[in-house]
Design a protein around this motif. Structure first.
Motif, mmCIF file in Angstrom:
data_model
loop_
_atom_site.group_PDB
_atom_site.id
_atom_site.type_symbol
_atom_site.label_atom_id
_atom_site.label_comp_id
_atom_site.label_asym_id
_atom_site.label_seq_id
_atom_site.Cartn_x
_atom_site.Cartn_y
_atom_site.Cartn_z
ATOM 1 N N LYS A 279 0.841 -1.207 0.000
ATOM 2 C CA LYS A 279 0.000 0.000 0.000
ATOM 3 C C LYS A 279 0.872 1.250 0.000
ATOM 4 O O LYS A 279 1.900 1.300 0.679
ATOM 5 N N TYR A 280 0.479 2.272 -0.768
ATOM 6 C CA TYR A 280 1.062 3.611 -0.623
ATOM 7 C C TYR A 280 -0.016 4.478 -0.002
ATOM 8 O O TYR A 280 -1.050 4.699 -0.630
ATOM 9 N N ARG A 281 0.226 4.939 1.184
ATOM 10 C CA ARG A 281 -0.828 5.681 1.892
ATOM 11 C C ARG A 281 -2.155 4.927 1.770
ATOM 12 O O ARG A 281 -2.266 3.818 2.250
ATOM 13 N N ASP A 282 -3.110 5.505 1.012
ATOM 14 C CA ASP A 282 -4.411 4.840 0.917
ATOM 15 C C ASP A 282 -4.618 4.101 -0.403
ATOM 16 O O ASP A 282 -5.681 3.557 -0.645
ATOM 17 N N VAL A 283 -3.578 4.060 -1.264
ATOM 18 C CA VAL A 283 -3.698 3.329 -2.525
ATOM 19 C C VAL A 283 -3.105 1.937 -2.342
ATOM 20 O O VAL A 283 -1.949 1.808 -1.951
ATOM 21 N N THR A 284 -3.891 0.925 -2.638
ATOM 22 C CA THR A 284 -3.317 -0.420 -2.641
ATOM 23 C C THR A 284 -2.740 -0.650 -4.028
ATOM 24 O O THR A 284 -3.475 -0.870 -4.987
ATOM 25 N N ALA A 285 -1.428 -0.576 -4.141
ATOM 26 C CA ALA A 285 -0.787 -0.665 -5.451
ATOM 27 C C ALA A 285 -0.748 -2.111 -5.923
ATOM 28 O O ALA A 285 -0.948 -2.394 -7.097
ATOM 29 N N VAL A 286 -0.491 -3.021 -4.981
ATOM 30 C CA VAL A 286 -0.394 -4.447 -5.323
ATOM 31 C C VAL A 286 -1.146 -5.205 -4.245
ATOM 32 O O VAL A 286 -0.950 -4.969 -3.060
ATOM 33 N N GLY B 249 -0.677 -4.967 -18.374
ATOM 34 C CA GLY B 249 -1.861 -4.402 -17.738
ATOM 35 C C GLY B 249 -1.940 -2.915 -17.989
ATOM 36 O O GLY B 249 -0.960 -2.292 -18.399
ATOM 37 N N PRO B 250 -3.113 -2.355 -17.731
ATOM 38 C CA PRO B 250 -3.253 -0.914 -17.974
ATOM 39 C C PRO B 250 -2.418 -0.091 -17.003
ATOM 40 O O PRO B 250 -1.882 -0.614 -16.022
ATOM 41 N N SER B 251 -2.325 1.182 -17.293
ATOM 42 C CA SER B 251 -1.548 2.087 -16.457
ATOM 43 C C SER B 251 -2.092 2.081 -15.029
ATOM 44 O O SER B 251 -3.300 2.066 -14.812
ATOM 45 N N GLY B 252 -1.183 2.020 -14.068
ATOM 46 C CA GLY B 252 -1.597 2.076 -12.665
ATOM 47 C C GLY B 252 -2.075 0.755 -12.112
ATOM 48 O O GLY B 252 -2.612 0.698 -11.012
ATOM 49 N N SER B 253 -1.865 -0.330 -12.850
ATOM 50 C CA SER B 253 -2.408 -1.595 -12.380
ATOM 51 C C SER B 253 -1.456 -2.330 -11.432
ATOM 52 O O SER B 253 -1.789 -3.390 -10.929
ATOM 53 N N GLY B 254 -0.283 -1.798 -11.204
ATOM 54 C CA GLY B 254 0.613 -2.387 -10.219
ATOM 55 C C GLY B 254 1.786 -3.161 -10.797
ATOM 56 O O GLY B 254 2.529 -3.812 -10.059
ATOM 57 N N LYS B 255 2.015 -3.070 -12.073
ATOM 58 C CA LYS B 255 3.113 -3.807 -12.696
ATOM 59 C C LYS B 255 4.458 -3.343 -12.182
ATOM 60 O O LYS B 255 5.295 -4.135 -11.740
ATOM 61 N N THR B 256 4.677 -2.009 -12.244
ATOM 62 C CA THR B 256 5.956 -1.479 -11.803
ATOM 63 C C THR B 256 6.187 -1.777 -10.338
ATOM 64 O O THR B 256 7.284 -2.178 -9.936
ATOM 65 N N THR B 257 5.149 -1.619 -9.541
ATOM 66 C CA THR B 257 5.301 -1.875 -8.118
ATOM 67 C C THR B 257 5.734 -3.315 -7.878
ATOM 68 O O THR B 257 6.626 -3.589 -7.073
ATOM 69 N N THR B 258 5.124 -4.259 -8.600
ATOM 70 C CA THR B 258 5.511 -5.661 -8.439
ATOM 71 C C THR B 258 6.991 -5.851 -8.763
ATOM 72 O O THR B 258 7.735 -6.495 -8.016
ATOM 73 N N THR C 5 5.087 -4.465 -19.663
ATOM 74 C CA THR C 5 4.685 -3.658 -20.807
ATOM 75 C C THR C 5 3.195 -3.360 -20.723
ATOM 76 O O THR C 5 2.477 -4.006 -19.965
ATOM 77 N N HIS C 6 2.772 -2.345 -21.455
ATOM 78 C CA HIS C 6 1.322 -2.227 -21.591
ATOM 79 C C HIS C 6 0.911 -2.358 -23.053
ATOM 80 O O HIS C 6 -0.202 -2.055 -23.422
ATOM 81 N N ASP C 7 1.854 -2.819 -23.857
ATOM 82 C CA ASP C 7 1.584 -3.008 -25.281
ATOM 83 C C ASP C 7 1.274 -4.485 -25.503
ATOM 84 O O ASP C 7 2.135 -5.350 -25.379
ATOM 85 N N ASP D 251 11.406 -2.906 -17.067
ATOM 86 C CA ASP D 251 10.177 -2.142 -16.905
ATOM 87 C C ASP D 251 9.918 -1.289 -18.142
ATOM 88 O O ASP D 251 10.518 -0.232 -18.317
ATOM 89 N N GLU D 252 9.041 -1.739 -18.984
ATOM 90 C CA GLU D 252 8.715 -1.055 -20.235
ATOM 91 C C GLU D 252 9.977 -0.552 -20.918
ATOM 92 O O GLU D 252 10.106 0.634 -21.205
ATOM 93 N N PRO D 253 10.909 -1.442 -21.182
ATOM 94 C CA PRO D 253 12.203 -0.983 -21.673
ATOM 95 C C PRO D 253 12.110 -0.322 -23.036
ATOM 96 O O PRO D 253 12.982 0.436 -23.417
#
Ligand SMILES: Nc1ncnc2c1ncn2[C@@H]1O[C@H](COP(=O)(O)OP(=O)(O)OP(=O)(O)O)[C@@H](O)[C@H]1O
Ligand SMILES: Nc1ncnc2c1ncn2[C@@H]1O[C@H](COP(=O)(O)OP(=O)(O)OP(=O)(O)O)[C@@H](O)[C@H]1O
Ligand SMILES: [Mg+2]
Ligand SMILES: [Mg+2]
Lengths: 264, 294, 358, 351, 351
Positions: E31-38, E55-64, E210-212, E177-179
């Motif tokens: 969690k980041y503050r009140d956002v559950t990222a993963v 996955g779409p933007s903000g779906s938690g890929k980078t965080t994982t 990726t999100h492509d 990460d989205e290289p």
């Protein structure tokens, strides 16, 4: 990413540095209430009489007024000259472009005593008596770089495409400047001006060489210090000025960092 | 009517960008060249002249005697070295003090703490420089704050007042805000991913600091050092207020000659030392990109 | 060259302002305020810590920035010969006739019968000491050259301090043949400088500002030093345990004059000011504030009124003889008083002083 | 240059030959220091056309657009707008508007203020101005966002504000410099159809820059292909895709196989190649058939891409639409021997 | 979650079931503050696999990815590397390297110094270090660029330096990460095959974000699809494309038609639809045939996209590979009535 130890060590360091920065200032505040006119430790007694005498002191008012006037004028000149230099350097390619940024930084990078001497001999050479105006010219000269740096840093962050968009939408150079460019850089102008003013307001060395018989506030303070008769009055004045300027400083910070939406 | 004229001028300027550049550049350039650069040049030409000490009149015959007097005298050499050495020491001290501070501001402080710290760093600039230097005398005095604290803690008192140590501390104190700000600006511009990349490649904190963060923050350090170094180099008031015997600076000699003895040529000759030092320093600084973060 | 006289017939209406260069303690509110009120001339004060600084300030910006200067004897001739100051019409100063005879036309402010300066106050440089730390009053200047007070000594940061050392050496080492502490041959000067360099390791600080010395004594940094009476008075008023004395070797001292800039912009205010500060009341005020002796002999009553016995304390009652004991500051010149060219001039003293301080 | 001839062909094919020329660029050249960014470019855009400049990075597309907008002055040549020479006019005197790649929205103004800006500079009366702003925002489907600041919008929404700000002025020509470049794939696809819909609605000439060939093919009436500051081909999407003027265009616009036969070079597009297991007959007549071996099979969802080695060693890429469900077993195709075939008239000879 | 089941299927299908699990993430939450990222993410990556998080933007890929790299600490759950728990280890003690989206090259070091950095921290002897740097640069085809500074490279070249800097350490796992996110289309396509080639050469496990979707489909052995911080499907490319677990996946991975029949919802991919002129028979048996009308025909070079209205009003998108030359006349197809057909087993029912 920092380890817990590093975090604690850094926080401790910050507190240490802050203490270093503020112990003398706390002393200034405390000794504004000194009953004696000589600073000795511990404080011999407390008194408010210096507030009364500082308030009634015509010399302080004159000096403060002079400093304010000189600061405002010098800052205005610096804002005008500094921002037009910044524009020219940012916008255009010309021979000797590199030298401009080098030149504007000179008056502050060279020891103040050299700047002071140079300006002094310049005024003498042209038979300009030292006056309020020579103070203003001296201060403006070393304040330009502050405005210049602030504005050019901002210009680098404002995409050129904004101005192009404005012209594209039918606005001529003047309209574009007034409605787009100026709002974009205004915060950096204000921040630069505030800093420039602060610099002018507390300058001693160059002023020594460019002020005639009048005293700016720092020169009055220097005079008061050498006399040693009314040091607490100096402290009262410093306390007064600092409490007046706390807000502008806060404002300056907010303005310099408020460039968020401009970048993206 | 008026807007029509503005528009016509706009079109002319659009067609001739050189003209716009010239119009923008002329006032600041004129100001600097006419008032400042010319004055500087004139001043240093006078270094090759002499003054009649009794009447104060300048004798305009070309001579190197001022320079001979300076380089021939151990005292003047010593003073120049002392000044430069002190400026360097103060600069290094300020870097050491400022770096962790700025780092904390950029990396660890919350947004609110950052505003608070920034304000606290700037506020001293609004109090009088003279009053602050003077306050240090009270701290360092024989019966001053420092010794009072040391006594309270059961230590021996130290005689630091009116020595070069005192000057070193006071100078470091005075110019510290000028060091913190550019380092902060430089650190803020380092993408955080570089830091992570270093850790990712197996480097621990120290290595990351010396190999990645410090080199990249260098322009900020250099920008800050321009202030701390040059302001120390040119000061003469702090030595008067907190220095002891053997504390005179280049600035004191220059001031004694110009402000007291009215020997401008000699002062100019002596002032050429900091001028040359700063000139070299600035060239080096510009190459490091320091001008971009000032 | 000295400026020619350009006397006003009468003192006209004040110009509303007056810019003066003065010693610290020479322009206090207690007598400046009444003057401003009375004449409407607002006084802008600039303090100088040395005669040299005064000279430079008077010449600053091509002259004319300042109207008046309270120059000491070591500065006055430089101002006269530099053309910086102009002759004063003493007929316009009513109190002139009450001056100590020796101060009516002394050689340090009068050239070829023209009064370039109006004598003001005079006094000796004293030996100041902390009575807590030094029980027995010192009687010789040797105290400030004494290892015993290592790190606890202060002397003025001023080339003219060389004369003080010369005065002491003249007695201590008669073989040097020093007759006048302001006329030193190269050999004599070297001996004096050697003594001063020795002294340097004893010195806590060369004081540049009067307030420096006051704080040094107050905060226990020093216990003995060369001073003006001003410091003694201020320190005593703040309750510090100090006393001063004139040692047996005698003392250097100053005789100050108000001098009028050749390019003054406020001549009427300047004349009004000179007339005002020559009055017995102001002369007495100034004398007691700073700890010196007035030029106006009529000030004696006023002094005693303010502080019983002070007229005698500052020797105004015996001024004509006392004045001979003080070696007044004057500018060292290459030409000795016997006409030979063997003396060392002020610029040499300046260099030497820089060497002493390091 | 053979561009001129093909240009004629292109307009006819696109059914635009009768429309008047609205932008004419003739012999335009632009140098930056020692880089020739644009070199003798000629182009004619007809009214209502969706005209695309396509080319690799650094080929001079942006520079051409900036010359037309008036942000740069050509070193040589003429730019005409609606028949009038505008080469010497500043941007604000040209009846052209631009949609910027970075949107260039004024951050200190609200969305509505941004859109109103152009009308205000022209002194359009307040009421009319308000109406037209609302209309433009409706067109880009942002009618409820007028009060927001640009910083409070997503990338796609900002893009649309940029578009509204331009079309509200009803310019003769709209210039768009990679307007979708900063958006992610899904959003880009949505915005492509949005743009086409809007162009159909406002009927403004679009001059569009992109380096995405698929975007260029799907959206344009005509495409001018840039390389090294020059236009190397002008034509309709089918023209440039199926009759590329040279090998550079053949490989830049889509994937392509270059075959060497009888000392000549031919382009053969991957989708023109049929693949069948060895021995199975093709159900079409007149095909040219060769043997080959599948080197690699790559699943792309909608189709599978095969890399096939022909008998003479040439490697060609073929694609096959995945009409039916695939499993991971499709990879096993690698290594099998197959027949490949194409219709001879699908070969296009390169000069 | 049905992810676990499909994971098994996926590995089998990809032929990796026997390889040991090298990265195991179990029950990780951040969690980041009140956002559950993963949110309770489980995944297993096998040795040598090319594993993509899509996955779409903000779906938690980078965080994982950052949790695996050690830049963030999970609030809950375990991260294992090669069987050992590394949850509490700092990044420099994990045998993992990362290729950053912004490359994160050290601007003050030359290319060779950048690449050598990781080896130096490990105290690899100078000679060996030099050799390995040369080898790594050769692998990314930058052998002659060692002396340059990153600022003197193009985007694609920088990307490759980032890659070389990571693989030179021979980590167990490479995180990317989205290289290719910042590269333009053409370059991206080139780098895709480059990456595959390099992976085949170094045989390192790739964990790729990726999100492509096209990129994910062509490159991956398996794909984990993220939405709102959770994994919603894990499977091979064909799995996720042809048997999407839900409507979100169906529309996120490729274009898809959703048909409502008999109260159920089915996914039908555009390429599975056959189109024929009215009256003409399909040459295949067992097809489900319906009438339709072409609303729009869009030329995309390799294929043409048709938007067809079915009798019940549903609009479906169909594509047809352009086996033959097309002219601009293809547009005339719009408006004509056609027959569309698909094999019933190409319908995939959504839960
Ligand atoms: N202001 C400029 N100063 C110097 N060179 C420039 C400038 N603008 C463009 N160039 C050069 O001119 C050439 C053409 O650039 P241009 O921006 O028109 O290319 P482009 O086709 O738009 O490329 P991209 O797809 O990368 O945007 C390039 O080589 C570029 O480096
Ligand atoms: N440092 C952070 N502080 C606060 N919230 C964060 C932080 N990093 C990520 N988030 C939030 O966590 C969620 C997941 O972010 P993440 O970066 O993992 O998404 P992503 O799948 O990588 O998206 P993208 O494709 O845009 O890169 C988002 O809602 C994001 O706003
Ligand atoms: Mg471009
Ligand atoms: Mg991400």
């Amino acid at each position: 990413m920092e380890t817990k130890f590093a975090r604690i060590a850094l926080a401790a360091w910050v507190i240490f540095v802050l203490a270093f920065l503020f112990v003398p200032i706390i002393l200034i505040f405390v000794y504004a209430f000194n009953a004696s006119n000589i600073q000795s430790w511990p404080i011999p007694g407390l008194s408010l009489r210096w507030f009364v005498s500082a308030w009634g002191n015509q010399e302080i008012r004159t000096a403060l007024g002079l400093s304010l006037k000189a600061g405002v004028l010098a800052t205005s000149i610096a804002v005008f000259l500094g921002s037009s230099a910044a524009f020219a350097v940012h916008r255009f390619d010309f021979f000797g472009k590199e030298t401009v940024s080098f030149m504007v930084v000179l008056p502050i990078a060279l020891p103040g005593i050299i700047t002071g001497m140079a300006l002094n001999s310049f005024f003498v050479f042209w038979g300009l008596g030292l006056s309020f105006w020579t103070i203003v010219i001296g201060h403006a000269t070393f304040c330009i770089v502050i405005v210049y740096n602030n504005v050019i840093a901002r210009l680098r962050r404002v995409p050129r495409s904004l101005e192009e968009a404005s012209m594209d939408l039918g606005a001529d150079a003047w309209q574009t400047f007034r409605r787009i460019t100026l709002p974009m850089i205004s915060t950096s102008l204000v921040a630069g001006a505030l800093l420039a003013f602060a610099l002018s307001f507390d300058e001693v060395i160059v002023t020594t060489f460019t002020a005639g018989a009048q005293n700016t506030l720092p020169l009055w303070i220097f005079g008061a210090i050498r006399l040693g008769q009314r040091l607490p009055e100096v402290n009262v004045v410093v306390l007064f000025v600092m409490s007046l300027t706390f807000l502008p400083v806060l404002l300056a910070y907010k303005l310099t960092n408020q460039a968020g939406p401009m970048v993206k | 009517m008026l807007s029509g004229a503005v528009r016509r001028v706009s079109v002319i300027l659009w067609r001739k960008p050189g003209l716009s550049a010239g119009l923008l550049l002329a006032p600041p350039l004129g100001w600097f060249l006419l008032i400042y650069i010319a004055a500087l040049a004139a001043l240093f030409i006078s270094a090759f002249w002499t003054t009649d000490s009794f009447t104060g009149e300048i004798d305009r015959t070309w001579t190197l005697s001022n320079f001979q007097a300076i380089f021939g005298s151990e005292t003047y050499r010593l003073i120049a070295l002392r000044t430069i050495f002190m400026a360097a020491a103060v600069t290094i001290t300020d870097v050491i003090l400022a770096f962790p501070f700025a780092y904390f501001m950029v990396r660890l402080a919350s947004q609110r703490q950052r505003v608070a710290l920034f304000t606290l760093v700037l506020v001293p600039l609004w109090s009088s420089y003279l009053a602050r230097v003077y306050a240090w005398r009270l701290i360092f005095a024989h019966e001053g704050v420092l010794n009072w604290v040391l006594h309270g803690l059961g230590f021996q008192s130290i005689e630091i007042g009116y020595t070069n140590w005192a000057m070193w501390i006071v100078f470091s104190y005075i110019w510290l805000p000028f060091m913190i700000m550019p380092i902060y600006a430089a650190l803020e511009r380092i993408p955080y991913s570089l830091f992570e990349a270093s850790l990712d490649l197996g480097a621990k904190a120290w290595r990351t600091f010396f190999k990645v963060i410090l080199p990249l923050a260098m322009p900020g350090v250099v920008a800050g050092s321009i202030f701390s170094f040059s302001l120390t180099l040119g000061d003469y008031i702090t030595p008067v207020l907190v220095g002891g015997p053997g504390s005179d600076f280049i600035g004191n000699v220059v001031y004694a000659n110009v402000g007291i003895a009215n020997n401008v040529p000699f002062a100019a000759a002596y002032a050429s030392i900091p001028l040359v030092v700063m000139g070299l320093y600035l060239m080096a600084a510009r190459r490091s990109g320091a001008f971009d973060v000032m | 060259a000295p400026a020619a006289p350009n006397y006003p017939q009468t003192i006209g209406k004040g110009e509303g302002a007056l810019n003066i260069v003065a010693w610290e303690g020479y322009a206090e509110d207690s007598w400046i305020k009444p003057f401003e009120k009375e004449t409407g001339c607002v006084v802008n004060r600039k303090y100088a810590g040395s005669s040299d600084e005064m000279v430079t300030l008077m010449r600053q910006g091509g002259g004319g920035e300042y109207d008046l200067v309270s120059a000491s004897g070591d500065a006055s001739l430089r101002l006269i010969y530099g053309g910086t100051v102009q002759p004063i019409d003493v007929k316009l100063i009513p109190d002139f006739e009450n001056f100590v005879p020796d101060l009516k036309a002394p050689p340090h402010n009068t050239v070829k019968g023209l009064h370039y300066g109006l004598s003001y106050e005079w006094g000796p440089n004293v030996l100041l000491y902390n009575t807590d730390k030094i029980a027995a009053a010192p009687t010789s200047w040797s105290a400030i050259y004494d290892e015993q007070y290592k790190g606890k000594v202060t002397v003025p940061d001023n080339p003219i301090q060389i004369a003080d050392a010369a005065l002491y050496l003249a007695v201590k080492d008669p073989s040097l043949g020093i007759k006048d502490p302001y006329e030193l041959t190269e050999k004599q000067l070297d001996a004096v400088v050697a003594l001063l360099k020795q002294q340097r390791s004893l010195v806590k600080k060369y004081w540049a500002l009067a307030s420096d010395e006051i704080e040094l004594f107050k905060n226990g940094d020093v216990v003995i030093g060369a001073a003006w009476p001003y410091q003694t008075i201020t320190l005593k008023a703040a309750g510090a345990k100090v006393a001063d004395t004139i040692p047996t070797e005698g003392a250097t001292g100053w005789a100050d004059s108000w001098m009028l800039s050749a390019k003054t912009k406020h001549p009427n205010c300047a004349y009004k000011f000179m007339a005002y500060v020559s009055t017995p009341a102001v002369q007495a005020q100034q004398a007691l504030y700073f700890g010196e002796t007035p030029a106006n002999m009529k000030a004696c009553e006023e002094m005693d009124k303010a502080e019983a016995g002070s007229c005698a304390k500052y020797h105004l009652d015996e001024a004509t003889t006392y004045i001979k004991k003080i070696k007044f500051w004057k500018t060292p010149q290459k030409t000795c008083s016997d006409g030979s060219q063997t003396c060392t001039d002020y610029s040499v003293w300046q260099r030497k002083w820089q060497e002493v301080k390091g | 240059m053979n561009g001129i001839v093909q240009q004629q062909v292109g307009t006819e094919e696109a059914g635009l030959a009768e429309e008047p020329v609205i932008v004419r660029v003739s012999g335009v050249k632009k140098k930056y220091r020692d880089v020739t960014a644009v070199d003798h470019v000629d182009l004619e855009v007809r009214r209502g056309e969706f005209y695309t400049l396509l080319g690799p990075s650094g080929s001079g597309k942006t520079t051409t657009l900036r010359l037309i907008a008036g942000f740069e002055k050509p070193d040589q040549g003429l730019i005409e707008l609606n028949g009038a020479d505008v080469t010497k006019l500043p941007p604000y005197d040209r009846d052209i508007n631009t949609v910027f790649q970075d949107y260039a929205l004024f951050p200190h103004m609200s969305v509505a203020e941004n859109v109103a800006y152009g009308l205000q500079t022209k002194g359009v009366p307040k009421d009319e101005c308000k109406e037209r702003v609302i209309e433009a925002l409706r067109m880009v489907r942002l009618q409820n966002f007028g009060e927001r600041k640009p910083a409070e919008l997503s990338g796609g929404q900002r893009q649309r504000v940029g578009l509204a700000r331009a079309i509200v002025n009803r310019p003769k020509v709209l210039l768009l410099d990679e307007p979708l470049g900063a958006l992610d794939l899904k959003l880009r696809q949505e915005m492509q159809s949005e743009l086409k819909r809007i162009q159909a609605e406002v009927k403004i000439t679009f001059l569009y820059v992109t380096h995405d060939q698929e975007e260029a093919l799907t959206m344009s009436d005509r495409i001018a292909i840039f390389n090294h500051g020059r236009i190397v081909q002008i034509g309709t999407p089918t023209d440039v895709y199926e009759k590329p003027a040279d090998a550079f265009i053949a490989s830049f616009v889509g994937t392509s196989n270059i075959l060497h036969r009888h000392g000549k070079r031919f382009v053969l597009r991957p989708e023109k190649i049929r693949i069948a297991p060895l021995g199975q007959l093709f159900d079409e007549a007149g095909l040219h058939v060769e043997d080959g071996r599948i080197l690699e099979a790559i699943y792309v969802g909608m189709f599978t891409r095969y890399v096939v080695a022909l008998a003479d060693g040439t490697e060609v890429t073929a694609v096959r639409q995945n009409f039916d469900r695939t499993t991971a077993r499709f990879r096993d195709a690698a290594g099998t021997t197959v027949q490949v075939a194409w219709r001879p008239d699908n070969l296009f000879e390169l000069q």
